[in-house]
Scaffold this active site. Structure first.
Site, PDB file in Angstrom:
ATOM      1  N   GLY A  31     -19.225  63.632   6.803  1.00 24.17           N
ATOM      2  CA  GLY A  31     -18.870  62.465   7.603  1.00 24.17           C
ATOM      3  C   GLY A  31     -19.822  61.297   7.414  1.00 24.17           C
ATOM      4  N   LEU A  33     -18.773  58.329   6.634  1.00 24.97           N
ATOM      5  CA  LEU A  33     -18.246  58.094   5.289  1.00 24.97           C
ATOM      6  C   LEU A  33     -18.595  56.711   4.753  1.00 24.97           C
ATOM      7  CD1 LEU A  33     -14.689  59.693   5.700  1.00 24.97           C
ATOM      8  CD2 LEU A  33     -16.823  60.779   4.946  1.00 24.97           C
ATOM      9  N   HIS A  37     -17.923  58.571  -0.673  1.00 24.97           N
ATOM     10  CA  HIS A  37     -16.939  59.551  -0.217  1.00 24.97           C
ATOM     11  C   HIS A  37     -15.513  59.083  -0.556  1.00 24.97           C
ATOM     12  CE1 HIS A  37     -20.272  60.232   2.849  1.00 24.97           C
ATOM     13  NE2 HIS A  37     -20.132  61.433   2.341  1.00 24.97           N
ATOM     14  N   LYS A 149     -23.677  62.587  -7.269  1.00 26.01           N
ATOM     15  CA  LYS A 149     -24.891  62.227  -6.524  1.00 26.01           C
ATOM     16  C   LYS A 149     -25.678  63.501  -6.190  1.00 26.01           C
ATOM     17  CE  LYS A 149     -27.374  60.125  -3.161  1.00 26.01           C
ATOM     18  NZ  LYS A 149     -27.505  61.130  -2.172  1.00 26.01           N
ATOM     19  N   ASP A 150     -24.946  64.556  -5.810  1.00 22.56           N
ATOM     20  CA  ASP A 150     -25.565  65.847  -5.507  1.00 22.56           C
ATOM     21  C   ASP A 150     -25.358  66.755  -6.719  1.00 22.56           C
ATOM     22  OD1 ASP A 150     -26.177  65.684  -2.379  1.00 22.56           O
ATOM     23  OD2 ASP A 150     -24.309  64.646  -2.802  1.00 22.56           O
ATOM     24  N   SER A 186     -25.231  58.783   3.322  1.00 21.84           N
ATOM     25  CA  SER A 186     -25.181  58.653   4.784  1.00 21.84           C
ATOM     26  C   SER A 186     -26.595  58.517   5.341  1.00 21.84           C
ATOM     27  CB  SER A 186     -24.507  59.874   5.399  1.00 21.84           C
ATOM     28  OG  SER A 186     -23.251  60.085   4.792  1.00 21.84           O
TER      29      SER A 186
HETATM   30  P1  AMP Z   1     -22.082  64.492   2.134  1.00 21.39           P
HETATM   31  O1  AMP Z   1     -21.214  63.913   3.198  1.00 21.39           O
HETATM   32  O2  AMP Z   1     -23.363  63.743   1.926  1.00 21.39           O
HETATM   33  O3  AMP Z   1     -22.269  65.983   2.251  1.00 21.39           O
HETATM   34  O4  AMP Z   1     -21.296  64.279   0.768  1.00 21.39           O
HETATM   35  C1  AMP Z   1     -19.987  64.734   0.613  1.00 21.39           C
HETATM   36  C2  AMP Z   1     -19.558  64.555  -0.818  1.00 21.39           C
HETATM   37  O5  AMP Z   1     -19.661  63.166  -1.175  1.00 21.39           O
HETATM   38  C3  AMP Z   1     -20.445  65.316  -1.823  1.00 21.39           C
HETATM   39  O6  AMP Z   1     -19.629  65.841  -2.851  1.00 21.39           O
HETATM   40  C4  AMP Z   1     -21.345  64.236  -2.345  1.00 21.39           C
HETATM   41  O7  AMP Z   1     -21.844  64.495  -3.649  1.00 21.39           O
HETATM   42  C5  AMP Z   1     -20.421  63.039  -2.348  1.00 21.39           C
HETATM   43  N1  AMP Z   1     -21.192  61.792  -2.334  1.00 21.39           N
HETATM   44  C6  AMP Z   1     -22.118  61.407  -1.428  1.00 21.39           C
HETATM   45  N2  AMP Z   1     -22.659  60.222  -1.780  1.00 21.39           N
HETATM   46  C7  AMP Z   1     -22.063  59.845  -2.935  1.00 21.39           C
HETATM   47  C8  AMP Z   1     -22.180  58.728  -3.809  1.00 21.39           C
HETATM   48  N3  AMP Z   1     -23.032  57.736  -3.556  1.00 21.39           N
HETATM   49  N4  AMP Z   1     -21.412  58.680  -4.904  1.00 21.39           N
HETATM   50  C9  AMP Z   1     -20.537  59.698  -5.178  1.00 21.39           C
HETATM   51  N5  AMP Z   1     -20.368  60.773  -4.400  1.00 21.39           N
HETATM   52  C10 AMP Z   1     -21.122  60.855  -3.292  1.00 21.39           C
END
Ligand code: AMP
Length: 280
Positions: A31, A33, A37, A149-150, A186
């Site tokens: 979340g 977002l 995302h 990113k991850d 986030s």
């Molecule tokens: P999170 O909400 O941080 O757990 O991220 C959820 C998904 O969004 C994961 O697959 C992350 O790798 C992806 N994500 C987060 N930030 C970015 C970004 N800046 N660019 C691309 N994907 C992202």
């Protein structure tokens, strides 16, 4: 767009989609977002007939000293963004819905989760694999979309899918950045204005890697030294790690080559930021 809170309802809807022959993509998120995302949702739309976005701040991937309670949340804004992007379903479970109080089965990954972020977050990827696997099962997904990113998370999930012969396809999505180069996250809201400015050293350090790669300078050690030097002279930046690894095995490489992942984790105050570049 539907929003559902229970596993049972999500699985029933997913089963009905499969009965119609539709392909389902899951976009797991915690979340708060942002454009990163949303790029995943767009990627999912290009690949599948139905898109499920999960919004769940997963307690099992946070250590007791980490920011689980403080993690930013904004359900209303998130739902509006998912709707605007054309998600079909948002799954919003509570921790009690996700985990039985006496749950006793988990995941052990013994290699890729032990390096890089795994050194300072030794239980993190176990929690990630557990929740991702549960989400795959609940949503009956044919496709899972994850951000680069991850990059370590992506590698660990791909390894799980390979090693457990899971049927679904893992689709990676490129890193989305702010106009000045900071990778969207986030957690960026935790940064003070000064930390936000100083955090640009991550992108600058990765620029050194891309420049070295372009110019054919493939020796890793001097590059990592130069990156370390650049970050060390940035006020408030505390390096967790800077490394060059194979993007699939996460084993360190001495010479840059295609599919090398140059990755780093740097702390600004209490905020830990990660970023990387994949050499192509
Ligand atoms: P999170 O909400 O941080 O757990 O991220 C959820 C998904 O969004 C994961 O697959 C992350 O790798 C992806 N994500 C987060 N930030 C970015 C970004 N800046 N660019 C691309 N994907 C992202």
């Amino acid at each position: 767009m539907k929003t559902l809170n229970t596993k049972k309802e999500v699985s029933a809807l997913a089963d009905s989609w499969h009965a119609e022959g539709l392909r389902i993509a899951i976009v797991p998120t915690m979340g708060f977002l942002h454009e990163g995302h949303l790029s995943l949702i767009r990627k999912a739309r290009a690949k599948a007939d139905r898109i499920i976005v999960s919004i769940f701040v997963n307690p099992t991937q946070f250590a007791p000293n980490e920011d689980f309670a403080a993690y930013p949340r904004n359900e209303k804004a998130d739902l509006a963004l998912c709707e605007a992007e054309g998600a079909d379903l948002v799954f919003l479970p509570t921790p009690d819905e996700m985990y039985a109080p006496d749950a006793s089965v988990g995941f052990t990954e013994t290699k890729l989760s032990k390096v890089m972020c795994g050194k300072s977050r030794p239980t993190h990827f176990q929690g990630v694999l557990l929740v991702v696997n549960k989400l795959f099962n609940i949503t009956r997904a044919d496709i899972g979309v994850f951000g680069m990113k991850d990059a370590q998370q992506l590698a660990v999930i791909r390894r799980m899918v390979r090693d457990l012969d899971m049927a679904l396809e893992i689709v990676p999505a490129p890193i989305v950045r702010e106009p000045d180069g900071l990778a969207m996250s986030s957690r960026n809201v935790y940064l003070s204005p000064a930390e936000r400015r100083n955090a640009l050293c991550l992108r600058r350090a990765l620029d050194l890697a891309e420049a070295a790669w372009r110019s054919g300078d493939t020796s890793t050690a001097p590059l990592l030294d130069a990156m370390r030097g650049l970050i060390e002279k940035t006020p408030g930046a505390g390096i967790d790690y800077i490394t060059a690894v194979d993007a699939d095995t996460l084993e360190e490489v001495e010479v840059l080559r295609r599919n090398t992942l140059v990755a780093l984790a740097v702390k600004f105050g209490k905020t830990r930021l990660i970023d990387n570049t994949l050499l192509k």
